[in-house]
Design a protein around this motif. Structure first.
Motif, mmCIF file in Angstrom:
data_model
loop_
_atom_site.group_PDB
_atom_site.id
_atom_site.type_symbol
_atom_site.label_atom_id
_atom_site.label_comp_id
_atom_site.label_asym_id
_atom_site.label_seq_id
_atom_site.Cartn_x
_atom_site.Cartn_y
_atom_site.Cartn_z
ATOM 1 N N ILE A 178 0.841 -1.204 0.000
ATOM 2 C CA ILE A 178 0.000 0.000 0.000
ATOM 3 C C ILE A 178 0.874 1.250 0.000
ATOM 4 O O ILE A 178 0.621 2.200 -0.758
ATOM 5 N N LEU A 179 1.941 1.241 0.812
ATOM 6 C CA LEU A 179 2.812 2.413 0.877
ATOM 7 C C LEU A 179 3.565 2.611 -0.445
ATOM 8 O O LEU A 179 3.771 3.751 -0.896
ATOM 9 N N ALA A 180 3.989 1.508 -1.058
ATOM 10 C CA ALA A 180 4.704 1.635 -2.340
ATOM 11 C C ALA A 180 3.797 2.231 -3.398
ATOM 12 O O ALA A 180 4.226 3.092 -4.195
ATOM 13 N N THR A 181 2.557 1.785 -3.449
ATOM 14 C CA THR A 181 1.612 2.338 -4.419
ATOM 15 C C THR A 181 1.343 3.807 -4.117
ATOM 16 O O THR A 181 1.247 4.644 -5.039
ATOM 17 N N LEU A 182 1.194 4.144 -2.826
ATOM 18 C CA LEU A 182 0.932 5.536 -2.443
ATOM 19 C C LEU A 182 2.109 6.427 -2.820
ATOM 20 O O LEU A 182 1.914 7.591 -3.222
ATOM 21 N N ARG A 183 3.329 5.889 -2.729
ATOM 22 C CA ARG A 183 4.503 6.695 -3.059
ATOM 23 C C ARG A 183 4.504 7.101 -4.535
ATOM 24 O O ARG A 183 4.934 8.198 -4.893
ATOM 25 N N GLN A 184 3.975 6.209 -5.392
ATOM 26 C CA GLN A 184 3.901 6.532 -6.817
ATOM 27 C C GLN A 184 2.856 7.615 -7.096
ATOM 28 O O GLN A 184 2.992 8.393 -8.036
ATOM 29 N N ARG A 185 1.820 7.663 -6.262
ATOM 30 C CA ARG A 185 0.719 8.616 -6.479
ATOM 31 C C ARG A 185 0.999 9.977 -5.810
ATOM 32 O O ARG A 185 0.678 11.018 -6.369
ATOM 33 N N THR B 190 4.025 11.516 -3.112
ATOM 34 C CA THR B 190 5.180 11.315 -2.230
ATOM 35 C C THR B 190 4.974 11.952 -0.857
ATOM 36 O O THR B 190 5.459 11.440 0.162
ATOM 37 N N ARG B 191 4.271 13.085 -0.814
ATOM 38 C CA ARG B 191 4.046 13.761 0.473
ATOM 39 C C ARG B 191 3.165 12.904 1.389
ATOM 40 O O ARG B 191 3.469 12.723 2.573
ATOM 41 N N ALA B 192 2.098 12.339 0.844
ATOM 42 C CA ALA B 192 1.228 11.475 1.639
ATOM 43 C C ALA B 192 1.971 10.217 2.060
ATOM 44 O O ALA B 192 1.797 9.723 3.184
ATOM 45 N N HIS B 193 2.838 9.704 1.158
ATOM 46 C CA HIS B 193 3.619 8.523 1.522
ATOM 47 C C HIS B 193 4.537 8.818 2.704
ATOM 48 O O HIS B 193 4.682 7.997 3.628
ATOM 49 N N THR B 194 5.165 9.999 2.703
ATOM 50 C CA THR B 194 6.068 10.367 3.804
ATOM 51 C C THR B 194 5.331 10.384 5.142
ATOM 52 O O THR B 194 5.864 9.957 6.179
ATOM 53 N N LEU B 195 4.107 10.847 5.121
ATOM 54 C CA LEU B 195 3.327 10.935 6.363
ATOM 55 C C LEU B 195 2.865 9.555 6.826
ATOM 56 O O LEU B 195 3.054 9.178 7.992
ATOM 57 N N PHE B 196 2.252 8.785 5.934
ATOM 58 C CA PHE B 196 1.696 7.491 6.346
ATOM 59 C C PHE B 196 2.766 6.427 6.557
ATOM 60 O O PHE B 196 2.489 5.379 7.167
ATOM 61 N N ALA B 197 3.996 6.683 6.082
ATOM 62 C CA ALA B 197 5.088 5.752 6.374
ATOM 63 C C ALA B 197 5.449 5.783 7.862
ATOM 64 O O ALA B 197 6.105 4.854 8.359
ATOM 65 N N GLN B 198 5.024 6.828 8.561
ATOM 66 C CA GLN B 198 5.291 6.948 9.997
ATOM 67 C C GLN B 198 4.170 6.340 10.843
ATOM 68 O O GLN B 198 4.180 6.466 12.064
ATOM 69 N N ALA B 199 3.214 5.675 10.189
ATOM 70 C CA ALA B 199 2.075 5.086 10.908
ATOM 71 C C ALA B 199 2.080 3.579 10.750
ATOM 72 O O ALA B 199 2.715 3.028 9.850
ATOM 73 N N GLN B 200 1.326 2.933 11.640
ATOM 74 C CA GLN B 200 1.135 1.491 11.573
ATOM 75 C C GLN B 200 -0.340 1.179 11.746
ATOM 76 O O GLN B 200 -1.031 1.817 12.553
ATOM 77 N N PRO B 201 -0.876 0.204 10.989
ATOM 78 C CA PRO B 201 -2.268 -0.207 11.234
ATOM 79 C C PRO B 201 -2.394 -0.715 12.676
ATOM 80 O O PRO B 201 -1.627 -1.597 13.086
ATOM 81 N N TYR B 202 -3.328 -0.159 13.393
ATOM 82 C CA TYR B 202 -3.425 -0.487 14.829
ATOM 83 C C TYR B 202 -4.642 -1.344 15.153
ATOM 84 O O TYR B 202 -4.552 -2.298 15.912
ATOM 85 N N SER B 203 -5.791 -0.979 14.596
ATOM 86 C CA SER B 203 -6.992 -1.768 14.845
ATOM 87 C C SER B 203 -7.975 -1.542 13.707
ATOM 88 O O SER B 203 -7.920 -0.536 13.005
#
Length: 542
Positions: free
Chosen positions: A441-448, A450-463
């Motif tokens: 998901i992050l790899a696909t988001l990075r192609q679409r 990069t700014r959103a990828h940078t932010l969500f790369a710092q998160a983890q699915p929690y629940s």
């Protein structure tokens, strides 16, 4: 000019002192046995007899009559003290003599022998007002005074007196006087002054004085100037107070949860000239009686049998939680400053008491976030529905202010991880599946984006709660930026493409990520503040 009643009837013998038998008996025994201390500390509320007892002690130690008769009020020393012309009685007001220079001047005079009496008595009133330097200058004199010197310190705030001073004195606590004691004394004083007073009026005066005899006598003096007969109605009018019937009716409306009737009674009382804060005090006093009745302490209620019975009926209607809330609310209303709507504080206290209290927050919620999830616009399912682990059942907000989730302690080494129970989304989507494809998901988001990828790369699915995915961020700054609608929409598009279905996103703040660091951050600590307010990230150190 006439003399005020509280000065005219100031006790002149030990037997005249009301309500302080424990202090009087101790001092009389010390006089009889010749064990008078060199320094005393009298503490207690105002108007309870501290200065009066100090003067009685000064008379007794200088009286020339036999020990059992001291003070006799007939010898030269007693008469001089009564008339305020005894040279060896020095009264100092510490409120206006606070400096170290004043105490040094006092120290220089202490060594001189008494002029006419046997003892030189120093009464320092409101001693807590002395400065720190003044207290220090007084210490040596208090510890080793001359044989002819006697110090009596009086204060209403003993906690402000240094422990080094308290330890050098014999301390006596003066207590507030009871309503019955004061009413009985006022009745005797009224007879001596040839005043006509209703017993109910004297009880109301005693209750208003809140344990201070001086305040009670001063109010009686004021009422004697108002009319020839002191009536309950006259006292209520002067005090701006409501009658007992009005107070009782108001509390009964509170117990019945009849807000409309209660508001009407408040307005009626204010229109009749009742002072709102005084009304709140009376309600608080009545509610205290109801609390005592509910706790089966009927004998502690200072009221007539009829009023006690009414309080017991009200106690049966009020549950303990609502009663305690009412006491707190009206206690605060009694101290509230008057505004352009002085009765507003009482009206709010009534409404807050009648309304149901909010449910207790889930265990583990940080103190700063102990609010109902509905306050943040979060549906009940998102705040701990059935099947959601307790550690996840915490308030979460998606607005400007950060949310927080409690992170469970990491499992011990070698112990199996506790399974995460989650409510599955339609179509069989689970948190485990999202975690497995998260890198994709992050790899696909990075192609679409990069700014959103940078932010969500710092998160983890929690629940995962139904179709709502919680993403945990270790810092608030990226969480806040990622929670913007346009950024969330970017991730939702990628999730729909990879997972084949639409998933909602909620960005939350985790105090630590045990999967990465194994840390547990204490609420309100330095690390917690740094991560929430400064965008810091907690890491392990080697």
């Amino acid at each position: 000019m006439s003399q005020a009643l509280y000065r005219k009837w100031r006790p002149q013998t030990w037997g005249d002192v009301v309500g302080q038998a424990h202090v009087v008996q101790t001092l009389r025994n010390a006089l009889h046995s010749g064990r008078v201390a060199h320094a005393y500390l009298f503490s207690g509320p105002r108007g309870t007899g501290k200065t009066t007892t100090a003067r009685l002690l000064a008379k007794a130690v200088n009286c020339t009559a036999p020990e059992v008769e001291r003070p006799c009020n007939q010898c030269a020393a007693c008469l001089a003290i009564n008339e305020g012309r005894f040279l060896d009685l020095i009264e100092i007001d510490a409120a206006s003599n606070t400096s170290v220079e004043d105490v040094r001047d006092l120290r220089e005079r202490v060594p001189f022998s008494p002029s006419v009496g046997r003892f030189k008595v120093y009464i320092i009133d409101e001693v807590h007002m002395l400065s720190t330097a003044a207290f220090n200058a007084l210490l040596k004199t208090l510890e080793e005074p001359p044989a002819h010197a006697l110090f009596i310190l009086a204060t209403t705030e003993v906690h402000k007196v240094p422990a080094t001073v308290v330890s050098r004195c014999q301390r006596h606590e003066f207590r507030r006087l009871g309503v019955d004691e004061m009413a009985s004394y006022l009745a005797q004083l009224a007879r001596d002054e040839k005043l006509q007073a209703e017993p109910e009026a004297l009880v109301m005066i005693a209750r208003q004085a809140t344990g201070s005899m001086r305040d009670a006598v001063s109010l009686l003096d004021q009422m004697a100037s108002l009319s020839e007969i002191i009536t309950l109605a006259g006292v209520l009018d002067v005090l701006g107070a409501a009658g007992s019937v009005q107070t009782q009716e108001f509390v009964e409306s509170l117990a019945a949860r009849d807000v409309a009737r209660g508001l009407g009674l408040i307005q009626r009382a204010v229109d009749a000239g009742v002072e709102p804060r005084q009304f709140a005090r009376q309600v608080t006093d009545y509610l205290r009686g109801v609390l005592l009745a509910k706790m089966n302490n009927r004998t502690l209620i200072e009221a007539t049998d009829d009023v006690r019975a009414a309080m017991e009926r009200t106690a049966a209607l009020l549950d303990l939680g609502r009663l305690v809330r009412a006491l707190r609310a009206f206690g605060l209303a009694a101290e509230a400053r008057s505004g352009w709507r002085p009765q507003l504080a009482i009206e709010l206290a009534l409404v807050e008491t009648v309304e149901d209290a909010p449910a207790d927050p889930p265990v583990g919620t940080p103190t700063s976030l102990r609010e109902s999830p509905r306050a943040y616009g979060v549906p009940p399912a998102a705040s701990g529905g059935r099947g959601t682990p307790a550690a996840h059942s915490l308030p979460v907000r998606t607005g400007d202010a950060p949310a927080a989730i409690a992170v469970p302690d990491p499992p011990a080494a070698g112990a199996p991880a506790a399974p995460v129970v989650a409510r599955e989304a339609p179509g069989g989507l689970t948190l485990r599946r999202i975690t497995e494809v998260w890198d994709q998901i992050l790899a696909t988001l990075r192609q679409r984006d990069t700014r959103a990828h940078t932010l969500f790369a710092q998160a983890q699915p929690y629940s995962l709660d139904g179709e709502l995915l919680h993403l945990a961020f270790s810092a608030d700054l990226p969480r806040e930026k990622a929670a913007r609608p346009e950024t969330v929409a970017r991730l939702q598009g990628v999730l729909a493409e990879v997972l084949g279905q639409t998933v909602g996103i909620r960005c939350v703040l985790a105090h630590a990520d045990p999967g990465r660091t194994g840390l547990r951050v204490v609420d309100g600590g330095m690390v917690d503040i740094a991560t929430r307010e400064m965008g810091a990230q907690a890491i392990d150190l080697p």
